[in-house]
Write a protein that holds these residues in place. Structure first.
Motif, mmCIF file in Angstrom:
data_model
loop_
_atom_site.group_PDB
_atom_site.id
_atom_site.type_symbol
_atom_site.label_atom_id
_atom_site.label_comp_id
_atom_site.label_asym_id
_atom_site.label_seq_id
_atom_site.Cartn_x
_atom_site.Cartn_y
_atom_site.Cartn_z
ATOM 1 N N PHE A 12 43.271 35.450 42.143
ATOM 2 C CA PHE A 12 42.510 36.601 41.601
ATOM 3 C C PHE A 12 42.865 37.791 42.273
ATOM 4 O O PHE A 12 43.221 38.848 41.613
ATOM 5 C CB PHE A 12 40.905 36.239 41.613
ATOM 6 N N SER A 123 35.224 32.648 32.105
ATOM 7 C CA SER A 123 36.206 32.126 30.942
ATOM 8 C C SER A 123 35.678 30.903 30.271
ATOM 9 O O SER A 123 36.067 30.781 29.364
ATOM 10 C CB SER A 123 37.604 31.907 31.314
ATOM 11 N N PHE B 118 43.507 30.640 31.999
ATOM 12 C CA PHE B 118 43.980 30.982 33.609
ATOM 13 C C PHE B 118 42.721 32.006 33.847
ATOM 14 O O PHE B 118 43.034 33.310 34.057
ATOM 15 C CB PHE B 118 45.556 31.702 33.305
ATOM 16 N N PRO B 119 41.700 31.418 34.319
ATOM 17 C CA PRO B 119 40.627 32.372 34.753
ATOM 18 C C PRO B 119 40.857 33.333 35.548
ATOM 19 O O PRO B 119 40.312 34.800 35.277
ATOM 20 C CB PRO B 119 39.707 31.366 35.177
ATOM 21 N N GLU B 120 41.628 33.012 36.605
ATOM 22 C CA GLU B 120 41.990 34.071 37.916
ATOM 23 C C GLU B 120 42.485 35.460 37.319
ATOM 24 O O GLU B 120 42.267 36.410 37.330
ATOM 25 C CB GLU B 120 42.485 33.623 39.052
ATOM 26 N N LYS B 121 43.844 35.057 36.323
ATOM 27 C CA LYS B 121 44.492 35.916 35.919
ATOM 28 C C LYS B 121 43.627 36.871 34.898
ATOM 29 O O LYS B 121 43.698 37.929 34.730
ATOM 30 C CB LYS B 121 45.628 35.476 35.396
ATOM 31 N N SER B 123 40.576 37.470 34.446
ATOM 32 C CA SER B 123 39.420 38.039 34.807
ATOM 33 C C SER B 123 39.932 39.301 35.577
ATOM 34 O O SER B 123 39.220 40.337 35.732
ATOM 35 C CB SER B 123 38.367 37.328 35.619
ATOM 36 N N ALA B 124 40.997 38.912 36.135
ATOM 37 C CA ALA B 124 41.642 40.203 36.998
ATOM 38 C C ALA B 124 42.264 41.147 36.002
ATOM 39 O O ALA B 124 41.852 42.561 36.100
ATOM 40 C CB ALA B 124 43.018 39.761 37.861
ATOM 41 N N PHE B 125 42.799 40.670 34.858
ATOM 42 C CA PHE B 125 43.109 41.518 33.853
ATOM 43 C C PHE B 125 42.020 42.601 33.255
ATOM 44 O O PHE B 125 42.185 43.638 33.143
ATOM 45 C CB PHE B 125 43.755 40.945 32.776
ATOM 46 N N MET B 127 39.096 43.051 34.512
ATOM 47 C CA MET B 127 38.529 43.794 35.514
ATOM 48 C C MET B 127 39.324 44.949 35.932
ATOM 49 O O MET B 127 38.760 46.023 36.245
ATOM 50 C CB MET B 127 38.599 42.915 37.024
ATOM 51 N N ALA B 128 40.622 44.772 35.944
ATOM 52 C CA ALA B 128 41.445 46.046 36.226
ATOM 53 C C ALA B 128 41.285 46.840 34.992
ATOM 54 O O ALA B 128 41.396 48.248 35.120
ATOM 55 C CB ALA B 128 42.921 45.691 36.223
ATOM 56 N N GLN B 129 40.940 46.636 33.667
ATOM 57 C CA GLN B 129 40.732 47.510 32.746
ATOM 58 C C GLN B 129 39.299 48.001 32.871
ATOM 59 O O GLN B 129 39.233 49.383 32.833
ATOM 60 C CB GLN B 129 40.637 46.759 31.227
ATOM 61 N N ARG B 130 38.380 47.332 33.259
ATOM 62 C CA ARG B 130 36.896 47.758 33.435
ATOM 63 C C ARG B 130 37.033 48.938 34.329
ATOM 64 O O ARG B 130 36.120 49.702 34.542
ATOM 65 C CB ARG B 130 36.037 46.712 33.539
#
Ligand SMILES: Nc1ncnc2c1ncn2[C@@H]1O[C@H](COP(=O)(O)OP(=O)(O)OP(=O)(O)O)[C@@H](O)[C@H]1O
Ligand SMILES: Nc1ncnc2c1ncn2[C@@H]1O[C@H](COP(=O)(O)OP(=O)(O)OP(=O)(O)O)[C@@H](O)[C@H]1O
Lengths: 218, 218
Positions: A12, A123, B118-121, B123-125, B127-130
């Motif tokens: 992450f 997710s 791919f949960p980690e990827k 949520s990172a995506f 999160m990066a937007q938010r």
């Protein structure tokens, strides 16, 4: 230009570094595993190989000025709590912590953070909705010609209620969420009586042309 | 009634089991770790302690009739590929695989699945937007306690207008989209004058408890 720090390059953490760097932000990363810092070196601003639980190290990084710090130390729960404590003592405002379990989330909540990130749970939640064909979020952008936008209210909206403004009939748009600045709160399904403040952010759904019209108001 | 099978009770797998069971679906789980099956036993339909890479075991489960099978075997990449192969040979149509790395995703893609998770990827995506305050679509499911659901209108709604029903004030929910059967049409931002037909599907946003209340109407 915004600066973000990522402490702990778990999967992450590595993707956060990449996606934030792709958005042209400054990204500082800290991990005590050299190979992990190496992996992201090419696209981050600063890669530091160090033990994040060493308070002097954290202090030297000037994290107080970062827009946000993301803690992603994986299964090292005690390390994540120590780092969280130090970040608060250093005076970092926005802290995001990736947690591993429900209990980890509860402890972090007691200490207090801007937001907890729990990818596996999030997710699974999203997936459960979609597998049930229930998640219209994948649906909305697929409705040609419609969008959801963030809108700072035009000056003429300040002090008026949603009922007064009657946006659905005047512009054919729907305010589905209002993000309030004070108190820091999110209103989902705002009622007609909601009085709009200058500091609100309106989340509006509607036809693109209608949203354009709304955006051009003063 | 829909049936889902989850192979591998990783954190993601356990939450999938819980969220699908909460939606009243039949949930079958398979894991070779007894303690993990124990953990979800109280809310799943069937909990099987077995090695999922044993093809006869998989065949005995009647997975061909499942609406979807979710594979979540964590770092056991070879096991996940074997299971994926067997599921295809058994004739399962909808297969979701949770992957651990980009390479794992590539291999699974070559074999072919309904969707990779791919949960980690992901949520990172998100999160990066938010963190950049940019994308409210990912914002909606992350507002704790709120959902968007599809709802067939209760008989008592038929022939009434949204204005008559006044759902926002009665139940605190908002109808943001209506999928019409006749004519086959999607109404985004329906007006108060919209008259509800039995064949409509309402897309409703609101607090989970309020949506539950709405679902229980006749
Ligand atoms: N004290 C510490 N200082 C700096 N880095 C640390 C410290 N402790 C752990 N780390 C780093 O934190 C990271 C944790 O990643 P790990 O792969 O264990 O997480 P994970 O739970 O698998 O997360 P993901 O699901 O995102 O893959 C590792 O890169 C590790 O080197
Ligand atoms: N051959 C197998 N048959 C059945 N179950 C298996 C088999 N191999 C592994 N498993 C199960 O798959 C699960 C994998 O979970 P694990 O915790 O390793 O995943 P993870 O990568 O940490 O995922 P998450 O990020 O969701 O926590 C375990 O519950 C394990 O018992």
């Amino acid at each position: 230009k915004k600066t973000f720090a990522i402490i702990g390059l778990s999967t992450f953490g590595q993707y956060m570094a990449r996606f934030l760097a792709e958005r042209k932000f400054d990204v500082i990363v800290v991990d005590n595993d050299e190979s992990r810092v190496e992996r992201v070196k090419s696209f981050v601003t600063k890669g530091i190989i160090a033990d994040a639980t060493d308070k002097p190290t954290l202090e030297r990084l000037g994290l107080k000025d970062a827009d946000a710090v993301i803690v992603s130390l994986g299964e090292f729960i005690d390390a994540s709590l120590l780092v969280l404590l130090y970040l608060k003592e250093i005076g970092v405002d926005e802290i995001y912590v990736k947690v591993l379990t429900e209990d980890h989330a509860k402890i972090v909540n007691l200490v207090g953070v801007t937001e907890i990130i729990f990818p596996e749970k999030d997710s699974a939640f999203t997936m459960a909705q979609r597998i049930d064909n229930c998640n219209v979020l994948d649906f909305i952008p697929l409705v040609e010609g419609y969008s959801i936008i963030d809108l700072a209210p035009p000056a003429s909206f300040s002090g008026k209620t949603l009922g007064d403004l009657d946006l659905r009939n005047k512009y054919g748009v729907q305010v589905i969420i209002i993000k309030q600045a004070t108190p820091d709160n999110v209103v989902v399904v705002p009622t007609a009586g909601h009085c709009i403040k200058q500091s609100d952010i309106l989340i509006v759904l509607g036809r693109n042309e209608d949203l354009e019209q709304l955006k051009s108001l003063e």
